[in-house]
Write an enzyme that holds these catalytic residues in place. Structure first.
Site, PDB file in Angstrom:
ATOM      1  N   ILE A  35       0.833  -1.203   0.000  1.00 37.55           N
ATOM      2  CA  ILE A  35       0.000   0.000   0.000  1.00 37.55           C
ATOM      3  C   ILE A  35       0.865   1.249   0.000  1.00 37.55           C
ATOM      4  O   ILE A  35       1.959   1.273   0.557  1.00 37.55           O
ATOM      5  CB  ILE A  35      -1.007   0.006   1.172  1.00 37.55           C
ATOM      6  CG1 ILE A  35      -0.290   0.096   2.511  1.00 37.55           C
ATOM      7  CG2 ILE A  35      -1.910  -1.207   1.113  1.00 37.55           C
ATOM      8  CD1 ILE A  35      -1.217   0.320   3.692  1.00 37.55           C
ATOM      9  N   CYS A  36       0.383   2.286  -0.643  1.00 41.09           N
ATOM     10  CA  CYS A  36       1.103   3.552  -0.754  1.00 41.09           C
ATOM     11  C   CYS A  36       0.876   4.374   0.510  1.00 41.09           C
ATOM     12  O   CYS A  36      -0.237   4.786   0.807  1.00 41.09           O
ATOM     13  CB  CYS A  36       0.623   4.322  -1.982  1.00 41.09           C
ATOM     14  SG  CYS A  36       1.407   5.924  -2.163  1.00 41.09           S
TER      15      CYS A  36
END
Length: 162
Positions: free
Chosen positions: A114-115
């Site tokens: 995930i960013c």
């Protein structure tokens, strides 16, 4: 940060030992503090009826895996979660991955990571070495899921598991 997040965060003990996987006994001391923080976070979540993840680690505490879930319109969406502790930990935050969502949102890197670069990583950097895994979940994964999962559901990209 809303009041619910602030109160959840205050209930998570801070880590005191600055150590990574290569630091022998100091790492074991930090690992113990991380487990205590995760246990406190899970207990707090259960008490406030906001239970949303379960984690385990390998014996050395360098590979973590488990489940996280999100409720949307009274339907549960559950995902595998995994991450490795980076060699430069705690200076570098772990990269949390939801592998089954790989390629389903622009706010994700290869492998389902995930960013968190824009919002969470600067916060982590300011709070090293006090933050640990429980903080990464409370301030990284949780908010990411709150934004991304409903969007993926509304677009029909993900479905609940049967």
């Amino acid at each position: 940060m809303d009041e619910t997040t602030k109160s959840s965060l205050k209930a998570i003990p801070l880590c005191k030992t600055k150590a990574g996987p290569r630091d022998g006994d100091l790492w074991m001391e930090r690992l113990k503090a991380k487990y205590e923080a995760i246990i406190a976070a899970v207990q707090n979540n259960k008490t406030s009826d906001r239970d949303w993840f379960k984690l385990e680690a390998n014996e050395r505490g360098t590979k973590w895996f488990g489940k996280c879930w999100y409720f949307h319109n009274m339907v549960k969406y559950e995902f595998d979660v995994e991450f490795d502790i980076p060699i430069t930990y705690p200076v570098t935050a772990p990269e949390i991955a939801l592998p089954e969502l790989d390629g389903k949102t622009a706010k994700m890197y290869r492998g389902g990571k995930i960013c968190l670069s824009e919002h969470f990583k600067p916060l982590w950097a300011r709070n090293t070495p006090k933050f640990g895994i429980a903080h990464a979940f409370a301030l990284g994964l949780g908010p990411w899921m709150a934004v991304e999962i409903p969007d993926l559901i509304e677009k029909g990209i993900i479905q609940p598991k049967a």
